[in-house]
Design a protein around this motif. Structure first.
Motif, PDB file in Angstrom:
ATOM      1  N   ALA A   1       0.921  -1.247   0.008  1.00  0.00           N
ATOM      2  CA  ALA A   1      -0.014  -0.079   0.169  1.00  0.00           C
ATOM      3  C   ALA A   1       1.051   1.296  -0.038  1.00  0.00           C
ATOM      4  O   ALA A   1       0.615   2.134  -0.734  1.00  0.00           O
ATOM      5  N   GLU A   2       2.054   1.309   0.886  1.00  0.00           N
ATOM      6  CA  GLU A   2       2.694   2.316   0.715  1.00  0.00           C
ATOM      7  C   GLU A   2       3.512   2.649  -0.429  1.00  0.00           C
ATOM      8  O   GLU A   2       3.744   3.704  -0.849  1.00  0.00           O
ATOM      9  N   LEU A   3       3.983   1.437  -1.166  1.00  0.00           N
ATOM     10  CA  LEU A   3       4.602   1.524  -2.389  1.00  0.00           C
ATOM     11  C   LEU A   3       3.661   2.153  -3.559  1.00  0.00           C
ATOM     12  O   LEU A   3       4.068   3.004  -4.367  1.00  0.00           O
ATOM     13  N   GLN A   4       2.375   1.707  -3.311  1.00  0.00           N
ATOM     14  CA  GLN A   4       1.512   2.094  -4.452  1.00  0.00           C
ATOM     15  C   GLN A   4       1.019   3.630  -4.036  1.00  0.00           C
ATOM     16  O   GLN A   4       0.842   4.303  -5.017  1.00  0.00           O
ATOM     17  N   ARG A   5       1.157   4.377  -2.825  1.00  0.00           N
ATOM     18  CA  ARG A   5       0.835   5.631  -2.555  1.00  0.00           C
ATOM     19  C   ARG A   5       2.184   6.271  -2.966  1.00  0.00           C
ATOM     20  O   ARG A   5       1.815   7.402  -3.789  1.00  0.00           O
ATOM     21  N   ILE A   6       3.259   6.012  -2.810  1.00  0.00           N
ATOM     22  CA  ILE A   6       4.605   6.446  -3.106  1.00  0.00           C
ATOM     23  C   ILE A   6       4.559   6.741  -4.912  1.00  0.00           C
ATOM     24  O   ILE A   6       4.636   7.697  -5.290  1.00  0.00           O
ATOM     25  N   SER A   7       4.171   5.830  -5.501  1.00  0.00           N
ATOM     26  CA  SER A   7       4.083   5.692  -6.940  1.00  0.00           C
ATOM     27  C   SER A   7       3.027   6.497  -7.488  1.00  0.00           C
ATOM     28  O   SER A   7       3.136   6.866  -8.565  1.00  0.00           O
ATOM     29  N   GLY A   8       2.255   7.255  -6.647  1.00  0.00           N
ATOM     30  CA  GLY A   8       1.151   7.893  -7.359  1.00  0.00           C
ATOM     31  C   GLY A   8       1.286   9.242  -6.765  1.00  0.00           C
ATOM     32  O   GLY A   8       0.313  10.149  -6.914  1.00  0.00           O
ATOM     33  N   THR A   9       2.350   9.701  -5.999  1.00  0.00           N
ATOM     34  CA  THR A   9       2.382  10.834  -5.347  1.00  0.00           C
ATOM     35  C   THR A   9       3.830  11.731  -5.787  1.00  0.00           C
ATOM     36  O   THR A   9       4.650  10.988  -6.021  1.00  0.00           O
ATOM     37  N   ASP A  10       3.469  12.896  -6.139  1.00  0.00           N
ATOM     38  CA  ASP A  10       4.637  13.749  -6.488  1.00  0.00           C
ATOM     39  C   ASP A  10       5.464  14.027  -5.260  1.00  0.00           C
ATOM     40  O   ASP A  10       5.072  14.576  -4.233  1.00  0.00           O
ATOM     41  N   GLN A  11       6.647  13.829  -5.139  1.00  0.00           N
ATOM     42  CA  GLN A  11       7.493  13.795  -3.967  1.00  0.00           C
ATOM     43  C   GLN A  11       7.860  15.318  -3.833  1.00  0.00           C
ATOM     44  O   GLN A  11       8.029  15.606  -2.399  1.00  0.00           O
ATOM     45  N   LEU A  12       7.745  16.040  -4.534  1.00  0.00           N
ATOM     46  CA  LEU A  12       8.113  17.601  -4.304  1.00  0.00           C
ATOM     47  C   LEU A  12       6.836  18.235  -3.349  1.00  0.00           C
ATOM     48  O   LEU A  12       6.974  19.031  -2.446  1.00  0.00           O
ATOM     49  N   THR A  13       5.621  18.235  -4.007  1.00  0.00           N
ATOM     50  CA  THR A  13       4.587  18.720  -3.601  1.00  0.00           C
ATOM     51  C   THR A  13       3.600  18.009  -2.815  1.00  0.00           C
ATOM     52  O   THR A  13       2.625  18.448  -2.203  1.00  0.00           O
TER      53      THR A  13
ATOM     54  N   ASP B   1      15.424  30.274 -14.566  1.00  0.00           N
ATOM     55  CA  ASP B   1      16.524  30.918 -15.047  1.00  0.00           C
ATOM     56  C   ASP B   1      17.130  32.316 -14.471  1.00  0.00           C
ATOM     57  O   ASP B   1      18.295  32.292 -14.061  1.00  0.00           O
ATOM     58  N   GLN B   2      16.023  32.832 -14.134  1.00  0.00           N
ATOM     59  CA  GLN B   2      16.566  34.151 -13.097  1.00  0.00           C
ATOM     60  C   GLN B   2      16.701  34.033 -11.646  1.00  0.00           C
ATOM     61  O   GLN B   2      17.881  34.506 -11.336  1.00  0.00           O
ATOM     62  N   PHE B   3      16.310  33.169 -10.934  1.00  0.00           N
ATOM     63  CA  PHE B   3      16.299  33.103  -9.624  1.00  0.00           C
ATOM     64  C   PHE B   3      16.672  31.614  -8.992  1.00  0.00           C
ATOM     65  O   PHE B   3      17.088  31.491  -7.977  1.00  0.00           O
ATOM     66  N   GLY B   4      17.005  30.773 -10.028  1.00  0.00           N
ATOM     67  CA  GLY B   4      17.663  29.271  -9.559  1.00  0.00           C
ATOM     68  C   GLY B   4      16.624  28.390  -9.570  1.00  0.00           C
ATOM     69  O   GLY B   4      15.228  28.806  -9.220  1.00  0.00           O
ATOM     70  N   HIS B   5      16.832  26.854  -9.485  1.00  0.00           N
ATOM     71  CA  HIS B   5      15.855  25.939  -9.332  1.00  0.00           C
ATOM     72  C   HIS B   5      15.180  25.790  -7.953  1.00  0.00           C
ATOM     73  O   HIS B   5      14.223  25.197  -7.580  1.00  0.00           O
ATOM     74  N   ASP B   6      16.168  26.254  -6.844  1.00  0.00           N
ATOM     75  CA  ASP B   6      15.565  26.284  -5.436  1.00  0.00           C
ATOM     76  C   ASP B   6      14.349  27.121  -5.439  1.00  0.00           C
ATOM     77  O   ASP B   6      13.545  26.462  -4.822  1.00  0.00           O
ATOM     78  N   PHE B   7      14.517  28.271  -5.909  1.00  0.00           N
ATOM     79  CA  PHE B   7      13.462  29.239  -5.861  1.00  0.00           C
ATOM     80  C   PHE B   7      12.291  28.472  -6.811  1.00  0.00           C
ATOM     81  O   PHE B   7      11.098  28.721  -6.383  1.00  0.00           O
ATOM     82  N   GLY B   8      12.402  28.161  -7.568  1.00  0.00           N
ATOM     83  CA  GLY B   8      11.618  27.557  -8.643  1.00  0.00           C
ATOM     84  C   GLY B   8      10.601  26.396  -7.930  1.00  0.00           C
ATOM     85  O   GLY B   8       9.482  26.136  -8.003  1.00  0.00           O
ATOM     86  N   ASP B   9      11.432  25.499  -7.101  1.00  0.00           N
ATOM     87  CA  ASP B   9      10.678  24.543  -6.282  1.00  0.00           C
ATOM     88  C   ASP B   9      10.008  25.110  -5.277  1.00  0.00           C
ATOM     89  O   ASP B   9       8.668  24.926  -4.858  1.00  0.00           O
ATOM     90  N   LYS B  10      10.268  26.418  -4.661  1.00  0.00           N
ATOM     91  CA  LYS B  10       9.401  27.146  -3.652  1.00  0.00           C
ATOM     92  C   LYS B  10       8.069  27.430  -4.455  1.00  0.00           C
ATOM     93  O   LYS B  10       6.929  27.468  -3.735  1.00  0.00           O
ATOM     94  N   VAL B  11       8.075  27.924  -5.701  1.00  0.00           N
ATOM     95  CA  VAL B  11       7.064  28.269  -6.389  1.00  0.00           C
ATOM     96  C   VAL B  11       6.146  27.191  -6.716  1.00  0.00           C
ATOM     97  O   VAL B  11       5.002  27.347  -6.636  1.00  0.00           O
ATOM     98  N   LEU B  12       6.659  26.078  -6.993  1.00  0.00           N
ATOM     99  CA  LEU B  12       5.733  24.935  -7.247  1.00  0.00           C
ATOM    100  C   LEU B  12       5.149  24.533  -6.080  1.00  0.00           C
ATOM    101  O   LEU B  12       3.871  24.189  -6.037  1.00  0.00           O
ATOM    102  N   ILE B  13       5.816  24.356  -4.887  1.00  0.00           N
ATOM    103  CA  ILE B  13       5.204  24.011  -3.561  1.00  0.00           C
ATOM    104  C   ILE B  13       4.170  25.185  -3.110  1.00  0.00           C
ATOM    105  O   ILE B  13       3.081  24.760  -2.627  1.00  0.00           O
TER     106      ILE B  13
END
Length: 262
Positions: free
Chosen positions: A86-98, A139-151
């Protein structure tokens, strides 16, 4: 532990250990029950019928105890495997970042929701949402900030969807999908506009300052006999039109089709 059994040698070692424990328990239980039944005197005279009945009783008790122990152990192993699956199924269907559903999880849940809606003759609407100028943000602020935007955008979508019992997912990259059932076309368009405004009002912090990010939304309604892939494709076309028309807006697939036809 079952998790420690990986190779054939591990399985053989595990089996040998359990067999040794089983034999040891059998010997101990047999001697204990014999002492209780016949007493500690090795020279005592005992009737054959008594020995026979006692032997059968001892065998039955030992067999029952060992069977119960093995059954309990098997049940624990099955429970562990079920939880792991069940945990593997949950993980496989979940986006790890958000923490939202990913595309696979969304497609599975949306197919089920669409089938249920058809059975109840309920309208189904899909929103395809895309963060505006996300590549430029990276490109302007970096991927870390891009991740913050996504979250940050994901949290707005999650909160919005939970209050209205909608499905929401990160469908890929900076693109999100929302599915709603039992909502009229007009109400769905209103929800889409409210969602666009909520995302535009969300401030993402950057080095002590805050930045606002907008999204574009394409909306499509599922008609009778239309499968999920088709309605997603229509919503994606409407999203593309929203991007082409200046971003930070909602475009409905039916209105888009009418304008093209005209």
């Amino acid at each position: 532990m079952a998790n420690d059994i990986i190779t054939l040698r591990d399985a053989l070692r595990h089996t040998a250990g359990r067999s040794a424990v089983s034999v040891g328990l059998t010997v101990v239980l047999t001697l204990s029950l014999c002492l209780l039944q016949f007493g500690p005197d090795p020279d005592a005279v005992v009737r054959v019928s008594f020995v026979t009945k006692s032997s059968l009783l001892i065998s039955t008790i030992i067999s029952g105890l060992l069977t119960a122990a093995l059954s309990f152990r098997s049940a624990l192993t099955m429970r562990e495997l079920a939880l792991t699956r069940a945990e593997l199924q949950r993980i496989s269907g979940t986006d790890q970042l958000t923490g939202l559903l990913n595309r696979r999880g969304f497609d599975q849940a949306a197919e089920a929701a669409l089938t249920k809606a058809r059975g109840g003759n309920l309208p189904t609407t899909v929103l395809m949402c895309d963060i505006d100028r996300f590549k430029a943000i990276n490109d302007q602020f970096g991927h870390d900030f891009g991740d913050k935007v996504l979250i940050s955008i994901a949290e707005v979508l999650r909160s919005f969807a939970e209050r209205r019992q909608m499905l929401v997912a990160r469908h890929g990259g900076e693109e999100f999908a929302v599915l709603m059932t039992g909502v009229s076309k007009e109400r769905a368009a209103q929800y889409a506009e409210e969602l666009r405004q909520a995302c535009a009002a969300e401030a993402v912090l950057r080095e002590g300052a805050s930045t606002n990010v907008t999204i574009s939304i394409g909306l499509a309604e599922s008609h009778a006999g239309m499968d999920l892939a088709k309605v997603m494709r229509l919503a994606d076309q409407a999203l593309y039109a929203a991007k082409h028309r200046g971003r930070n807006r909602v475009v409905r697939a039916d209105v888009l089709a009418d304008s093209i036809a005209a």
